[in-house]
Design an enzyme around this catalytic site. Structure first.
Site, PDB file in Angstrom:
ATOM      1  N   GLU A   1     -15.526  -2.051  -6.156  1.00  0.00           N
ATOM      2  CA  GLU A   1     -15.164  -0.641  -6.339  1.00  0.00           C
ATOM      3  C   GLU A   1     -14.218  -0.506  -7.500  1.00  0.00           C
ATOM      4  OE1 GLU A   1     -12.538   2.967  -5.810  1.00  0.00           O
ATOM      5  OE2 GLU A   1     -12.007   0.865  -5.957  1.00  0.00           O
ATOM      6  N   GLU A   2     -13.299  -1.485  -7.595  1.00  0.00           N
ATOM      7  CA  GLU A   2     -12.204  -1.336  -8.561  1.00  0.00           C
ATOM      8  C   GLU A   2     -12.688  -1.304 -10.010  1.00  0.00           C
ATOM      9  OE1 GLU A   2      -9.425  -0.329  -8.015  1.00  0.00           O
ATOM     10  OE2 GLU A   2      -8.698  -0.957  -6.052  1.00  0.00           O
TER      11      GLU A   2
ATOM     12  N   HIS B   1     -13.915   0.113   0.339  1.00  0.00           N
ATOM     13  CA  HIS B   1     -14.148  -1.075  -0.481  1.00  0.00           C
ATOM     14  C   HIS B   1     -13.259  -2.217  -0.008  1.00  0.00           C
ATOM     15  CE1 HIS B   1     -10.736  -1.088  -3.529  1.00  0.00           C
ATOM     16  NE2 HIS B   1     -10.669   0.187  -3.244  1.00  0.00           N
TER      17      HIS B   1
ATOM     18  N   ASP C   1      -4.328  -0.654  -0.901  1.00  0.00           N
ATOM     19  CA  ASP C   1      -5.575  -0.444  -1.637  1.00  0.00           C
ATOM     20  C   ASP C   1      -6.346  -1.742  -1.778  1.00  0.00           C
ATOM     21  OD1 ASP C   1      -7.602   0.373  -3.281  1.00  0.00           O
ATOM     22  OD2 ASP C   1      -6.334   0.850  -5.000  1.00  0.00           O
TER      23      ASP C   1
ATOM     24  N   ASP D   1     -10.298   4.639   1.609  1.00  0.00           N
ATOM     25  CA  ASP D   1      -9.988   3.638   0.591  1.00  0.00           C
ATOM     26  C   ASP D   1      -8.575   3.170   0.919  1.00  0.00           C
ATOM     27  OD1 ASP D   1      -9.175   2.365  -1.764  1.00  0.00           O
ATOM     28  OD2 ASP D   1     -10.449   3.579  -3.052  1.00  0.00           O
TER      29      ASP D   1
HETATM   30 ZN   LIG Z   1      -9.124   1.485  -3.855  1.00  0.00          ZN
END
Ligand SMILES: [Zn+2]
Ligand SMILES: *[C@@H]1O[C@H](CO)[C@@H](O)[C@H](O)[C@H]1NC(C)=O
Ligand SMILES: *[C@@H]1O[C@H](CO)[C@@H](O)[C@H](O)[C@H]1NC(C)=O
Ligand SMILES: *[C@@H]1O[C@H](CO)[C@@H](O)[C@H](O)[C@H]1NC(C)=O
Ligand SMILES: *[C@@H]1O[C@H](CO)[C@@H](O)[C@H](O)[C@H]1NC(C)=O
Ligand SMILES: *[C@@H]1O[C@H](CO)[C@@H](O)[C@H](O)[C@H]1NC(C)=O
Ligand SMILES: *[C@@H]1O[C@H](CO)[C@@H](O)[C@H](O)[C@H]1NC(C)=O
Ligand SMILES: *[C@@H]1O[C@H](CO)[C@@H](O)[C@H](O)[C@H]1NC(C)=O
Ligand SMILES: *[C@@H]1O[C@H](CO)[C@@H](O)[C@H](O)[C@H]1NC(C)=O
Ligand SMILES: *[C@@H]1O[C@H](CO)[C@@H](O)[C@H](O)[C@H]1NC(C)=O
Ligand SMILES: *[C@@H]1O[C@H](CO)[C@@H](O)[C@H](O)[C@H]1NC(C)=O
Length: 716
Positions: A417-418, A369, A380, A446
């Site tokens: 995605e989050e 993502h 992240d 990820d």
């Molecule tokens: Zn992530």
């Protein structure tokens, strides 16, 4: 289908309702749900590479990885807010020879408008938490004017004011314990510690127990010995957690439904019908805070209600100085919270890149993502995004030699995605008819790097190729450069492959029967604390503490590249369906334990038979594959490759698991009350844990049936 149910002898299902069974099971899952591998002493060094592998590996350059990482971590890219970044990704991939495009969806999102909180002591004085992360001169993106407030995605808007209770990690068992201790939760605000279940489930449980708001805090107890209290300097001066750091994150009910909560089961287009989202997101507001802000709030509960030690629940007592983790409440001491969100429908952009293979009915998909909760997101997810651009570049080098893969390769840079793996879920929901026919595997990255130790989770047919590729990757580790990734994984890491639960973009694939592997590297007990979903997950942190020199980025990228190359190019698909038999036998033993811990009696005959049949047919499949390879018979090879591609579709149950239609895989799924952590044979296991043995027996039948369908696809 036989469904003879042998009920508990004397006690009814209700009386047997296991109190702490979930907890027992969860601890066991942690220890055992990573199956051990036969470890070799050390992988041969240096590894052997063929010519194509050398071209791919040599293309990797930490200087360009650094450039990609810098780009991704210097502009806000919250879900649905940065189309430029999606297009930039498409442009890079296109430069390297990939056909690229943006796939757009129109989804429900919400964004923070304002929030505030106040603690009023019973004597009338007040404390006002800052709800902000400190601006650090050393870390430039922490001061960006468009930096993103601390908030929970998909949180409800609203105000709440009430006495408050500490609810531990907010799991169902925590609430059961509070009830036993006589602590009232109805009408109160809950203050919950991060860790354990996915944060949305903490809010769900609080809501179901009548609470009207939730505050979730980070606790230094998650940082082991790397804490200020143990004398370690805090970020930016040292590796310990900055006391003001806040973990943002989604509070969607992830274990029930990921993806756009208004379009369950179908893709979100601009004119899609929208359904009621209230079953999938909270009705009560929640706000995440730092441990520094939590300290006075928790301290005020000291001496009120049972002390943390007496509550005696897993992970209940943390390590904030001066806090005894009493439950409270304190008569007259109240929290007032206000959380205002803007609800809207918004476009999101998945970047898609394609290299066509000769066989276009066999497709390998690789995804990461792109959206982040903060301007940075250096770990992240953009360590993964940087690695993906470098991977696109490496395949570009191979394309320059005139190479064309046997199978089609698709790269995906997911948005949103989050909020709940939204971009990938909507995409899978749109393309599922084609994916169900063509997808070989989905590879996910990820957080590619938040520390130096590799970690992997995968569906069983990918275990063998997943570990053997590790032996081909040179993996620098604490200054030493003469070992492979496999060596570090098996000595410094767990040396075990995790079962897939949820928490990243493989979720939608797995639950449509597409096998997946998730790779990344994280910190060990003594490594710098990774500020998850905080402003300090930044480029500065990464270059100073997380991965100076981007050396781990390079190795993880090389790993993903070689894995993709072999899945896309080997004449015989490097998948091992037979390993599902091995794993399922282990899961069966665990199920037997769960059943006996619950004092339940169930008939496991059908399930055992189905696993035996699967074992037999997967071994027949192996013989047929050997024959195809030794005779070099192209038609036969196609037959076995298609069996390897397809067998796992059999494990999906039409209609989904009980109460959660989206989740279809009958062998593993995220736990209902964990969200991230997996449960195996979930239909049966969850029913046993709930004490519904009728349901458990019904799901023993459905699980056996699914395994038989998979077995029959392998049958020769
Ligand atoms: Zn992530
Ligand atoms: C199972 O039975 C044992 C012995 O009778 C008892 O101690 C235990 O609490 C029971 N467990 C559950 C989950 O009911
Ligand atoms: C989008 O991201 C890029 C790269 O980080 C950044 O330069 C740009 O300012 C961002 N756009 C917005 C609108 O924040
Ligand atoms: C009120 O109580 C709080 C918490 O015990 C204490 O810190 C504060 O000093 C008290 N204020 C007054 C005015 O007594
Ligand atoms: C912290 O340090 C102590 C003493 O050195 C050690 O026994 C303990 O295992 C360490 N804990 C962690 C989580 O590393
Ligand atoms: C805490 O609970 C465990 C397991 O339920 C029990 O063995 C232990 O004695 C308890 N400890 C205290 C201090 O109550
Ligand atoms: C909610 O709380 C905020 C902050 O205290 C306040 O400004 C606002 O008026 C409140 N809204 C309602 C509907 O009570
Ligand atoms: C790749 O294959 C698809 C489907 O077969 C086709 O539509 C597309 O034009 C091809 N792309 C390229 C660049 O050859
Ligand atoms: C790797 O380096 C270490 C010292 O840095 C040395 O002891 C070891 O023998 C080397 N191993 C190989 C396989 O070269
Ligand atoms: C690349 O890695 C080397 C060590 O292998 C290091 O000296 C160099 O500084 C790194 N480059 C970047 C841009 O981080
Ligand atoms: C147990 O599951 C069955 C479905 O198989 C359902 O009809 C029943 O209501 C459930 N019982 C309870 C107590 O939830």
């Amino acid at each position: 289908m036989k469904s003879i149910l042998i009920l508990l002898a004397a006690i009814g299902a209700q009386a047997c309702q296991p109190k702490d069974l979930r907890d027992i099971s969860l601890r066991r899952h942690k220890r055992e749900f990573k199956r051990e591998f036969e470890r070799e002493e050390k992988a041969p060094f240096p590894p052997d590479w063929d010519e194509a592998e050398q071209i791919l590996l040599n293309s990797f350059d930490n200087t360009t990885i650094d450039q990609w990482a810098y780009y991704y971590t210097h502009g806000a890219h919250l879900a649905g807010t940065n189309k430029t970044m999606a297009q930039w990704t498409a442009d890079r991939w296109a430069e390297f020879g990939w056909t690229s495009r943006l796939d757009e969806y129109y989804i429900y999102l919400n964004y923070p408008v304002s929030h505030s909180m106040q603690l009023s002591y019973s004597n009338g004085s007040t404390f006002t938490p800052s709800l902000e992360e400190a601006v650090l001169i050393e870390d430039e993106t922490s001061s960006y004017p468009n930096r993103i407030p601390t908030f929970n995605g998909y949180s409800a808007s609203g105000n709440a004011s009430a006495e408050y209770v500490y609810i531990g990690r907010g799991q169902q068992v925590d609430f059961n314990r509070l009830k036993t201790l006589g602590i009232e939760t109805e009408g109160k605000i809950g203050i919950a510690k991060y860790g354990g279940p996915f944060r949305g489930l903490k809010v769900k449980n609080a809501q179901e127990h009548g609470m009207i708001g939730v505050v979730i805090f980070s606790d230094p107890s998650d940082d082991g010995n790397v804490t200020e209290a143990k004398g370690v300097a805090t970020y930016p001066n040292g590796p310990a957690r900055n006391p003001t750091s806040v973990q943002r994150g989604s509070v969607q009910f992830l274990s029930i439904y990921p993806g756009d909560p208004t379009t369950p089961g179908y893709a979100s287009k601009v004119d899609s019908p929208r359904s009621d989202k209230s079953e999938n997101v909270p009705k009560i507001p929640s706000i995440p805070i730092s441990w520094l802000d939590a300290q006075p709030i928790l301290q005020s509960l000291n001496g009120h209600g049972p002390a943390g030690k007496e509550v005696n629940r897993t992970g209940w007592v943390g390590a904030i100085p001066g806090v005894t983790y009493n439950t409270g409440p304190v008569p007259g001491a109240t929290l007032s919270m206000s959380n205002i969100m803007e609800d809207k429908y918004n476009w999101i952009w998945n970047t898609i890149g394609i290299i066509n293979g000769t066989n276009n009915d066999e497709v390998v998909i690789v995804g990461n993502h792109r959206d982040a909760w903060i301007v940075g997101g250096a770990a992240d997810p953009n360590s993964g995004s940087a690695v993906m651009v470098e991977m696109a570049k490496a395949f570009g080098k191979l394309l320059e030699t005139g190479w064309k893969p046997t199978r089609t390769i698709i790269l995906c840079s997911w948005d949103a995605e989050e909020y709940g793996t939204v971009g990938s879920t909507e995409w899978v929901e749109e393309y599922v008819p084609w994916l169900a026919g063509a997808a070989v595997s989905y590879l996910n990255v990820d957080v590619a790097v938040s520390g130096p130790i590799p970690d992997m989770s995968a569906s069983p047919e990918l275990h063998s190729i997943g570990t053997s590729i590790m032996k081909k990757i040179i993996y620098p580790y604490r200054g030493s450069t003469n070992q492979t990734m496999y060596d570090i994984w098996s000595t410094e890491g767990s040396g075990e492959i995790g079962v897939l639960g949820s928490g990243s973009d493989y979720t939608a694939f797995i639950h449509r029967g597409i096998g997946s592997l998730d790779i990344g590297a994280g910190g060990g007990k003594e490594d710098p604390v990774y500020h998850y979903h905080s402003n300090y997950d930044s480029y500065h942190w990464m270059t100073k503490f997380g991965d100076p020199g981007f050396v781990t980025h390079k190795s993880i990228g090389q790993y993903l590249t070689l894995l993709t190359y072999h899945l896309a190019n080997d004449a015989s698909l490097p998948l091992e369906p037979a390993n599902f038999a091995t794993e399922m036998k282990a899961y069966l033993e665990e199920l037997e334990d769960t059943i006996s811990t619950a004092n339940a009696t169930l008939n496991l005959g059908d399930l055992t038979e189905a696993i035996d049949a699967f074992e037999k047919y997967s071994s027949q499949f192996n013989s047929l594959r050997e024959e195809a390879l030794s005779t070099n018979d192209a038609d036969l090879l196609k037959v076995v490759n298609h069996k390897a591609r397809d067998f796992q579709r059999g494990f999906t149950s039409q209609g989904g698991l009980p109460g959660r239609e989206f989740y279809r895989h009958i062998v593993f799924a995220p736990g209902l009350d964990t969200g991230y952590a997996p449960v195996t044979f979930p239909g049966v296991t969850e029913a046993v844990m709930e004490g519904n043995l009728t349901l458990a027996q019904e799901w023993l039948g459905k699980t056996a049936k699914g395994i038989s369908v998979a077995a029959n696809i392998l049958k020769t």
